[in-house]
Scaffold this motif. Sequence first.
Motif, PDB file in Angstrom:
ATOM      1  N   GLN A   3      53.863 -26.559 -20.241  1.00 52.87           N
ATOM      2  CA  GLN A   3      53.747 -24.915 -20.417  1.00 52.87           C
ATOM      3  C   GLN A   3      55.227 -24.320 -20.175  1.00 52.87           C
ATOM      4  N   VAL A   4      55.266 -23.148 -20.761  1.00 54.32           N
ATOM      5  CA  VAL A   4      56.456 -22.229 -20.776  1.00 54.32           C
ATOM      6  C   VAL A   4      55.982 -20.941 -20.077  1.00 54.32           C
ATOM      7  N   GLN A   5      56.762 -20.730 -18.930  1.00 55.56           N
ATOM      8  CA  GLN A   5      56.577 -19.221 -18.346  1.00 55.56           C
ATOM      9  C   GLN A   5      57.603 -18.561 -18.784  1.00 55.56           C
ATOM     10  N   LEU A   6      57.105 -17.098 -19.305  1.00 52.50           N
ATOM     11  CA  LEU A   6      57.890 -16.164 -19.520  1.00 52.50           C
ATOM     12  C   LEU A   6      57.718 -14.743 -18.761  1.00 52.50           C
ATOM     13  N   VAL A   7      58.925 -14.060 -18.440  1.00 53.18           N
ATOM     14  CA  VAL A   7      59.121 -13.121 -17.474  1.00 53.18           C
ATOM     15  C   VAL A   7      59.861 -11.982 -18.155  1.00 53.18           C
ATOM     16  N   GLU A   8      59.334 -10.759 -18.661  1.00 51.66           N
ATOM     17  CA  GLU A   8      59.968  -9.747 -19.034  1.00 51.66           C
ATOM     18  C   GLU A   8      60.573  -8.825 -18.016  1.00 51.66           C
ATOM     19  N   SER A   9      61.716  -7.980 -18.346  1.00 54.15           N
ATOM     20  CA  SER A   9      61.973  -7.062 -17.417  1.00 54.15           C
ATOM     21  C   SER A   9      62.804  -5.947 -18.214  1.00 54.15           C
ATOM     22  N   GLY A  10      62.994  -4.787 -17.501  1.00 54.57           N
ATOM     23  CA  GLY A  10      63.966  -3.853 -18.334  1.00 54.57           C
ATOM     24  C   GLY A  10      63.312  -2.881 -19.041  1.00 54.57           C
ATOM     25  N   GLY A  11      61.953  -2.631 -18.904  1.00 49.43           N
ATOM     26  CA  GLY A  11      61.332  -1.483 -19.597  1.00 49.43           C
ATOM     27  C   GLY A  11      61.502  -0.170 -18.730  1.00 49.43           C
ATOM     28  N   GLY A  12      60.962   0.976 -19.229  1.00 49.61           N
ATOM     29  CA  GLY A  12      61.198   2.196 -18.617  1.00 49.61           C
ATOM     30  C   GLY A  12      60.955   3.323 -19.435  1.00 49.61           C
ATOM     31  N   LEU A  13      61.181   4.463 -18.696  1.00 47.93           N
ATOM     32  CA  LEU A  13      61.043   5.940 -19.551  1.00 47.93           C
ATOM     33  C   LEU A  13      62.411   6.362 -19.769  1.00 47.93           C
ATOM     34  N   VAL A  14      62.645   6.697 -21.233  1.00 45.92           N
ATOM     35  CA  VAL A  14      64.052   7.250 -21.705  1.00 45.92           C
ATOM     36  C   VAL A  14      63.844   8.321 -22.583  1.00 45.92           C
ATOM     37  N   GLN A  15      64.785   8.942 -22.928  1.00 44.72           N
ATOM     38  CA  GLN A  15      64.595  10.182 -23.947  1.00 44.72           C
ATOM     39  C   GLN A  15      65.146   9.619 -25.137  1.00 44.72           C
ATOM     40  N   ALA A  16      64.722  10.261 -26.084  1.00 45.00           N
ATOM     41  CA  ALA A  16      64.957   9.745 -27.814  1.00 45.00           C
ATOM     42  C   ALA A  16      66.515   9.851 -27.824  1.00 45.00           C
ATOM     43  N   GLY A  17      66.919   8.849 -28.511  1.00 52.94           N
ATOM     44  CA  GLY A  17      68.312   8.524 -28.701  1.00 52.94           C
ATOM     45  C   GLY A  17      68.971   7.654 -27.485  1.00 52.94           C
ATOM     46  N   ASP A  18      68.257   7.594 -26.616  1.00 53.53           N
ATOM     47  CA  ASP A  18      68.957   6.523 -25.511  1.00 53.53           C
ATOM     48  C   ASP A  18      68.832   4.877 -25.783  1.00 53.53           C
ATOM     49  N   SER A  19      69.173   4.157 -24.985  1.00 54.17           N
ATOM     50  CA  SER A  19      69.203   2.769 -25.087  1.00 54.17           C
ATOM     51  C   SER A  19      68.308   2.020 -23.780  1.00 54.17           C
ATOM     52  N   LEU A  20      67.775   1.075 -24.336  1.00 49.23           N
ATOM     53  CA  LEU A  20      67.314   0.264 -23.443  1.00 49.23           C
ATOM     54  C   LEU A  20      67.479  -1.271 -23.496  1.00 49.23           C
ATOM     55  N   ARG A  21      67.415  -1.893 -22.463  1.00 50.07           N
ATOM     56  CA  ARG A  21      67.805  -3.510 -22.680  1.00 50.07           C
ATOM     57  C   ARG A  21      66.551  -4.229 -21.937  1.00 50.07           C
ATOM     58  N   LEU A  22      66.103  -5.014 -23.087  1.00 50.79           N
ATOM     59  CA  LEU A  22      64.854  -5.909 -22.535  1.00 50.79           C
ATOM     60  C   LEU A  22      65.179  -7.233 -22.070  1.00 50.79           C
ATOM     61  N   SER A  23      64.764  -8.038 -21.164  1.00 48.63           N
ATOM     62  CA  SER A  23      65.128  -9.319 -20.845  1.00 48.63           C
ATOM     63  C   SER A  23      64.115 -10.099 -20.910  1.00 48.63           C
ATOM     64  N   CYS A  24      63.904 -11.522 -21.202  1.00 42.71           N
ATOM     65  CA  CYS A  24      62.754 -12.513 -21.005  1.00 42.71           C
ATOM     66  C   CYS A  24      63.702 -13.597 -20.444  1.00 42.71           C
ATOM     67  N   ALA A  25      63.125 -14.000 -19.420  1.00 41.88           N
ATOM     68  CA  ALA A  25      63.514 -15.325 -18.787  1.00 41.88           C
ATOM     69  C   ALA A  25      62.428 -16.487 -18.952  1.00 41.88           C
ATOM     70  N   ALA A  26      62.880 -17.332 -19.538  1.00 39.68           N
ATOM     71  CA  ALA A  26      62.060 -18.416 -19.942  1.00 39.68           C
ATOM     72  C   ALA A  26      62.079 -19.862 -18.861  1.00 39.68           C
ATOM     73  N   SER A  27      61.028 -20.428 -18.624  1.00 35.06           N
ATOM     74  CA  SER A  27      61.273 -21.378 -17.433  1.00 35.06           C
ATOM     75  C   SER A  27      59.999 -22.556 -17.900  1.00 35.06           C
ATOM     76  N   GLY A  28      59.953 -23.618 -17.342  1.00 34.76           N
ATOM     77  CA  GLY A  28      59.137 -24.895 -17.687  1.00 34.76           C
ATOM     78  C   GLY A  28      59.677 -25.637 -18.695  1.00 34.76           C
ATOM     79  N   ARG A  29      58.831 -25.879 -19.687  1.00 31.17           N
ATOM     80  CA  ARG A  29      59.178 -26.779 -20.599  1.00 31.17           C
ATOM     81  C   ARG A  29      59.824 -26.212 -22.047  1.00 31.17           C
ATOM     82  N   THR A  30      61.020 -25.677 -21.491  1.00 29.88           N
ATOM     83  CA  THR A  30      61.744 -24.923 -22.753  1.00 29.88           C
ATOM     84  C   THR A  30      62.404 -25.783 -23.707  1.00 29.88           C
ATOM     85  N   PHE A  31      62.399 -27.015 -23.495  1.00 27.21           N
ATOM     86  CA  PHE A  31      62.830 -27.946 -24.539  1.00 27.21           C
ATOM     87  C   PHE A  31      61.936 -28.015 -25.701  1.00 27.21           C
TER      88      PHE A  31
END
Length: 124
Positions: free
Chosen positions: A1-29
């Motif tokens: 099994q592989v576990q995935l956890v996202e982070s970084g979402g939110g509320l922004v205005q048009a033209g702004d930037s966001l950075r989403l991250s996804c951390a993977a763990s478990g059988r990543t091989f």
Amino acid sequence: QVQLVESGGGLVQAGDSLRLSCAASGRTFSVYGMGWFRQAPGNEREFVAATSWSGAVRYYTDSVKGRFTISRDNAKNTVTLQMNSLKPEDTAVYYCAAAAGIFRPTVAHAYDYWGQGTQVTVSS
């Protein structure tokens, strides 16, 4: 099994930037590729971007080319989605996904593992 956890979402205005991250763990091989999909209310889940596990090959849907960048951090087993020049139509729940079989980057059902999703809201 592989576990995935996202982070970084939110509320922004048009033209702004966001950075989403996804951390993977478990059988990543066993992972051949990673992708980001998004789903807006009333819409089907759609492909946004993907990368091979090595990060050498990247794919984007046309609507985000030039604005979004997907990247891999091999040491941390993370995949990030840098989103610039955001538009209201980018509003959706964004999901990280991992493919352990044949890698078909734009096909949602080809991915084996999914994160819980993170909300991105872009106001006009």
